[in-house]
Design a protein around this motif. Structure first.
Motif, PDB file in Angstrom:
ATOM      1  N   TRP A 138     -17.728 109.245 -43.297  1.00 28.24           N
ATOM      2  CA  TRP A 138     -17.939 109.264 -44.743  1.00 28.24           C
ATOM      3  C   TRP A 138     -19.356 108.897 -45.129  1.00 28.24           C
ATOM      4  O   TRP A 138     -19.771 109.135 -46.256  1.00 28.24           O
ATOM      5  N   GLN A 139     -20.096 108.326 -44.222  1.00 23.68           N
ATOM      6  CA  GLN A 139     -21.443 107.869 -44.521  1.00 23.68           C
ATOM      7  C   GLN A 139     -22.384 109.019 -44.882  1.00 23.68           C
ATOM      8  O   GLN A 139     -23.304 108.849 -45.659  1.00 23.68           O
ATOM      9  N   TRP A 140     -22.118 110.208 -44.369  1.00 20.00           N
ATOM     10  CA  TRP A 140     -22.973 111.366 -44.620  1.00 20.00           C
ATOM     11  C   TRP A 140     -23.111 111.678 -46.103  1.00 20.00           C
ATOM     12  O   TRP A 140     -24.120 112.204 -46.543  1.00 20.00           O
ATOM     13  N   GLY A 141     -22.096 111.394 -46.885  1.00 20.39           N
ATOM     14  CA  GLY A 141     -22.095 111.818 -48.281  1.00 20.39           C
ATOM     15  C   GLY A 141     -22.827 110.906 -49.237  1.00 20.39           C
ATOM     16  O   GLY A 141     -23.160 111.319 -50.345  1.00 20.39           O
ATOM     17  N   ILE A 142     -23.114 109.694 -48.841  1.00 21.55           N
ATOM     18  CA  ILE A 142     -23.663 108.720 -49.788  1.00 21.55           C
ATOM     19  C   ILE A 142     -24.989 109.187 -50.381  1.00 21.55           C
ATOM     20  O   ILE A 142     -25.127 109.311 -51.598  1.00 21.55           O
TER      21      ILE A 142
END
Length: 166
Positions: free
Chosen positions: A131-135
């Motif tokens: 999920w870190q990719w979207g920040i």
């Protein structure tokens, strides 16, 4: 320059302070959330006069976020951080209800993308993979949408456009 535009710009300044606290030297999550809360409040104030609050959207978005926070975030963080994040989340839900009520596409898109970016941050806090990719990209897209909303609104005002329906 319209009062709305000045308040929106002040919100961008508060968001920049939040970015500095979150990513700068010493990294302070607490002060970053406070600064982002001020930004949300300013953006809310800039748009609340011209809206009919959309309760359906606010509740529809708040329910799954509240479930995520109660189920996964609460056990993973301290009580203080949980309260801070929940307060900011509530403010974000209110901002989205106002944003969808304004009928301003770019403003509502920006607030929605901010919320999705914040959910990615919450998922990172609980160490959920991937999920870190979207920040970053979602946050930058949110700011771009809010900037378009601010600039476009001023241009429409100068050209004699009408305000959005209430």
């Amino acid at each position: 320059m319209s009062a709305r535009r000045w308040v929106m710009v002040a919100g961008f300044a508060a968001a920049a302070v939040g970015d500095w606290f979150m990513a700068g030297p010493g990294r302070s999550f607490t002060f970053g959330v406070y600064a982002f809360s001020v930004a949300q409040l300013l953006w809310l104030m800039a748009n609340v006069r011209e809206t009919k609050f959309d309760l359906r959207v606010a509740v529809t978005v708040a329910c799954p976020i509240a479930a995520l926070f109660a189920w996964r975030v609460w056990p993973a963080v301290s009580a203080f951080r949980f309260g801070l994040v929940c307060g900011y989340g509530l403010l974000s839900v209110l901002a989205l209800g106002v944003a969808t009520g304004t009928r301003r596409f770019w403003y509502a898109t920006g607030i929605f993308l901010l919320m999705v970016s914040d959910v990615c941050i919450a998922l990172r806090m609980i160490r959920a993979p991937y999920w870190q990719w979207g920040i970053g990209p979602l946050y930058l897209a949110a700011l771009a949408s809010l900037i378009v909303s601010t600039v476009r609104d001023e241009r429409e005002r100068r050209l004699g456009g009408t305000p959005p329906p209430k």
